[in-house]
Every structure is written in C-alpha cells, then in structure tokens.
Design a protein around this motif. Structure first.
Motif, PDB file in Angstrom:
ATOM      1  N   UNK A  44       0.801  -1.219   0.000  1.00 14.53           N
ATOM      2  CA  UNK A  44       0.000   0.000   0.000  1.00 14.53           C
ATOM      3  C   UNK A  44       0.837   1.274   0.000  1.00 14.53           C
ATOM      4  N   UNK A  45       2.141   1.148   0.257  1.00 15.55           N
ATOM      5  CA  UNK A  45       3.017   2.323   0.268  1.00 15.55           C
ATOM      6  C   UNK A  45       4.184   2.107  -0.696  1.00 15.55           C
ATOM      7  N   UNK A  46       3.891   1.954  -1.985  1.00 14.97           N
ATOM      8  CA  UNK A  46       4.952   1.669  -2.963  1.00 14.97           C
ATOM      9  C   UNK A  46       5.958   2.797  -3.115  1.00 14.97           C
ATOM     10  N   UNK A  47       5.592   4.003  -2.667  1.00 15.13           N
ATOM     11  CA  UNK A  47       6.492   5.151  -2.805  1.00 15.13           C
ATOM     12  C   UNK A  47       7.557   5.182  -1.716  1.00 15.13           C
ATOM     13  N   UNK A  48       7.419   4.331  -0.686  1.00 16.84           N
ATOM     14  CA  UNK A  48       8.359   4.339   0.436  1.00 16.84           C
ATOM     15  C   UNK A  48       9.267   3.115   0.401  1.00 16.84           C
ATOM     16  N   UNK A  49      10.506   3.309   0.821  1.00 20.71           N
ATOM     17  CA  UNK A  49      11.469   2.207   0.892  1.00 20.71           C
ATOM     18  C   UNK A  49      11.678   1.702   2.316  1.00 20.71           C
ATOM     19  N   UNK A  50      11.276   2.496   3.312  1.00 28.80           N
ATOM     20  CA  UNK A  50      11.505   2.108   4.707  1.00 28.80           C
ATOM     21  C   UNK A  50      10.412   2.690   5.584  1.00 28.80           C
ATOM     22  N   UNK A  51       9.952   1.902   6.549  1.00 25.94           N
ATOM     23  CA  UNK A  51       9.007   2.417   7.546  1.00 25.94           C
ATOM     24  C   UNK A  51       9.359   1.823   8.905  1.00 25.94           C
ATOM     25  N   UNK A  52       8.852   2.487   9.926  1.00 26.08           N
ATOM     26  CA  UNK A  52       8.941   1.973  11.287  1.00 26.08           C
ATOM     27  C   UNK A  52       7.538   1.601  11.719  1.00 26.08           C
ATOM     28  N   UNK A  53       7.303   0.305  11.975  1.00 25.84           N
ATOM     29  CA  UNK A  53       5.989  -0.121  12.462  1.00 25.84           C
ATOM     30  C   UNK A  53       5.992  -0.087  13.987  1.00 25.84           C
ATOM     31  N   UNK A  54       4.910   0.460  14.573  1.00 24.09           N
ATOM     32  CA  UNK A  54       4.779   0.533  16.031  1.00 24.09           C
ATOM     33  C   UNK A  54       3.374   0.140  16.464  1.00 24.09           C
ATOM     34  N   UNK A  55       3.293  -0.734  17.464  1.00 24.24           N
ATOM     35  CA  UNK A  55       2.010  -1.028  18.099  1.00 24.24           C
ATOM     36  C   UNK A  55       1.511   0.203  18.844  1.00 24.24           C
ATOM     37  N   UNK A  56       0.228   0.183  19.189  1.00 21.47           N
ATOM     38  CA  UNK A  56      -0.375   1.332  19.889  1.00 21.47           C
ATOM     39  C   UNK A  56       0.096   1.463  21.337  1.00 21.47           C
ATOM     40  N   UNK A  57       0.512   0.356  21.947  1.00 23.64           N
ATOM     41  CA  UNK A  57       0.784   0.373  23.386  1.00 23.64           C
ATOM     42  C   UNK A  57       2.268   0.581  23.698  1.00 23.64           C
ATOM     43  N   UNK A  58       2.872   1.536  23.001  1.00 22.25           N
ATOM     44  CA  UNK A  58       4.253   1.919  23.273  1.00 22.25           C
ATOM     45  C   UNK A  58       4.320   3.402  23.630  1.00 22.25           C
ATOM     46  N   UNK A  59       5.442   3.771  24.232  1.00 21.99           N
ATOM     47  CA  UNK A  59       5.758   5.173  24.500  1.00 21.99           C
ATOM     48  C   UNK A  59       7.212   5.395  24.116  1.00 21.99           C
ATOM     49  N   UNK A  60       7.478   6.498  23.448  1.00 22.37           N
ATOM     50  CA  UNK A  60       8.843   6.863  23.070  1.00 22.37           C
ATOM     51  C   UNK A  60       9.405   7.820  24.123  1.00 22.37           C
ATOM     52  N   UNK A  61      10.643   7.571  24.539  1.00 21.77           N
ATOM     53  CA  UNK A  61      11.229   8.395  25.593  1.00 21.77           C
ATOM     54  C   UNK A  61      12.359   9.296  25.125  1.00 21.77           C
ATOM     55  N   UNK A  62      12.865   9.083  23.891  1.00 19.63           N
ATOM     56  CA  UNK A  62      13.989   9.907  23.422  1.00 19.63           C
ATOM     57  C   UNK A  62      14.117   9.829  21.900  1.00 19.63           C
ATOM     58  N   UNK A  63      15.208  10.362  21.390  1.00 21.24           N
ATOM     59  CA  UNK A  63      15.423  10.472  19.951  1.00 21.24           C
ATOM     60  C   UNK A  63      15.540   9.099  19.287  1.00 21.24           C
ATOM     61  N   UNK A  64      14.904   8.938  18.131  1.00 17.25           N
ATOM     62  CA  UNK A  64      14.941   7.648  17.426  1.00 17.25           C
ATOM     63  C   UNK A  64      15.703   7.734  16.096  1.00 17.25           C
ATOM     64  N   UNK A  65      16.474   8.792  15.915  1.00 14.48           N
ATOM     65  CA  UNK A  65      17.222   8.955  14.665  1.00 14.48           C
ATOM     66  C   UNK A  65      18.160   7.781  14.410  1.00 14.48           C
ATOM     67  N   UNK A  66      18.861   7.341  15.451  1.00 10.22           N
ATOM     68  CA  UNK A  66      19.809   6.243  15.282  1.00 10.22           C
ATOM     69  C   UNK A  66      19.093   4.968  14.868  1.00 10.22           C
TER      70      UNK A  66
END
Length: 281
Positions: A96-118
């Motif tokens: 469904x996203x042929x224009x993209x080469x990379x994605x990050x999949x995340x479940x709903x029950x997470x929390x991010x605490x800092x930078x995810x660039x790495x």
C-alpha cells in the motif's frame, strides 16, 4: 530535517493510546519530521479528529494518513479477545506504500522516551526487518517446526522494515500463505506468521528499542548471559517502553498497575486523560 515514516494499526478503543504514542515521539524528536500511516479499523470522525490534533499541535507532524485493506482477505485469521482481525492489516504495508522504501511499524501500546534517529538510520545488512527479541524467550520456531540457523523469535510490536526488500522477496504473499495454510500454528497470531517467514531474515536490535513488560518486571532471565546484560541496559535507558500484555497504563481496574504507567501519563493529552479514565471505569 529528515522525515521518518511510521505505520500503526488501531481501532476506536486504542485511538487515545495511539495519539499518546505519537505525541511522545513528536515531543522527543524535534529534529525530525514525521509522516504517520494508520490502518484504521472502523474509526469514527471523532477518532480521526483526535489524531488530527497532532498536526495542529506539533510542528514536526507533517501528515496523518489512513490506509485500508480488504477485510475479506483475513477470513481465516486467528483472533481472540485481545487480538482483532485488524492487527493483521500491517502485512500489506509494503503493497500500500509503494512510494516508500523504509518504515517503522509501532504497536499502539508503546511510549517513546527519546530520539529515534539512530534507530531509523540502522543498517539492515540485507535483511528484511530489524526487531527486538520477544521477552518471553519462547522457542516458537521449534514449536512451529520452522528450521532456522538462529532460534531467536522477535516481538512484532516494533519493526524497522525495508519495504523494497519486502516487496522484492514477496513477503506479503508468503506471510498470508502461512496464515491461511497453518492456522493451527498461530498461537501468537500474525507475530508467529511473521517469524515463520522471516526466520534468519531479520536483524537483532538492542532491547532498549522495545522494552517489553516482561523485561521491565524481570519476569524471566535470558538464557544467554550477554543478552541479559543488554536487558539491564534497556531497563536503565529505554527508547521505547512497550506495555505488552494485559496490564496497560490506562487501565484502572482488574489488573495489577504497570510499574511504568506514569511514563504514559506524561504524554497523554491533558484534555483526554480524565475522559479516558472515565471510559475505562
């Protein structure tokens, strides 16, 4: 500023947790822009308005997009009271996203605490995905009769996916074939199917990128001492907290309180916190 593309799946019951996850990402990643792609399971206009507010409140939220897939494709999908049919929709992300080469999949029950660039820039070394080992340390590949050089089994709540390689290797069809041909093996639903198809074809990530509840509570010790060292590092400095299992920070009754529930409420929209608690009670 680079743009990070994130995919998730939700229904109305998980819209507030999803909005909270996305807000935690946006707050902690001001140096990146984000496009969000959501598989919505019969979302209401009010649900979408709640998510739309992220575009208005956060300058680095570029766009909220919605994806749809034919529900009849999952007639034979194994479900239960916790895993709905829509959880399987993510299998079609690459299609469904042929224009993209990379994605990050995340479940709903997470929390991010800092930078995810790495994390976003992680090399997959020719593999289809990168993920974190499931903290149950279950021998699922052997139980499913899957032969693999590495016995590790990943948790699918956070996956960095090379969409181009996924398409090139026809992973969607392979996973769907496994789901339709081996429903008796799907104890852990599409996570089992993904592991069966991607055995030996995924990169092992540090558990700080998906610190699951079993890890937080020290419910099990990793059978390999070096991996237990990584687990302790994750407890000290997680990037994503995963409220896996039945104990969720927004649940007030019926389950033991989650030890890191307060981290969730740091990011839950203030106008929604009371409403959410009332709905649960």
């Amino acid at each position: 500023m680079s743009t990070i593309s994130i995919v998730s799946t939700t229904n109305s019951n998980f819209v507030t947790p999803l909005a909270t996850l996305y807000r935690s990402i946006l707050v902690n990643n001001s140096n990146n822009n984000f496009d969000f792609y959501i598989f919505g399971d019969h979302l209401t206009a009010e649900d979408k308005l709640q998510l739309k507010r992220l575009e208005l409140d956060c300058n680095n939220c570029q766009q909220i997009n919605y994806l749809s897939v034919d529900e009849s494709l999952f007639r034979q999908a194994v479900t239960d009271d916790r895993i709905i049919k829509a959880a399987y929709y993510r299998i079609y992300t690459a299609d469904l996203l042929p224009q993209l080469d990379r994605i990050l999949y995340l479940d709903c029950d997470l929390i991010c605490t800092s930078d995810i660039s790495q994390l976003w820039q992680t090399s997959l070394n020719g593999k289809v995905i990168a993920a974190v080992e499931d903290a149950g340390y279950v021998p699922r590949l052997a139980e499913m009769g899957i032969k693999a050089q590495q016995p590790f089994y990943f948790n699918s709540g956070m996956m960095l996916i090379d969409l181009k390689r996924w398409r090139d290797e026809n992973i969607t069809k392979k996973v769907m074939d496994f789901i339709n041909q081996h429903p008796e093996k799907l104890k852990y639903h599409d996570q089992d199917a993904l592991n069966a198809v991607l055995a030996d074809n995924w990169c092992y990530l540090h558990p700080k990128y998906n610190m699951q509840s079993r890890l937080i509570r020290r419910e099990q010790v990793h059978p390999l001492p070096p991996a237990e060292i990584l687990a302790e590092e994750a407890r000290q400095d997680p990037i994503f907290i995963h409220y896996s299992g039945r104990s969720k920070p927004w649940l007030e009754f019926g389950v033991r309180p989650h030890p890191l529930r307060n981290e969730y409420w740091k990011y839950a929209p203030k106008t929604l916190q009371l409403t959410t608690k009332q709905q649960i009670s």
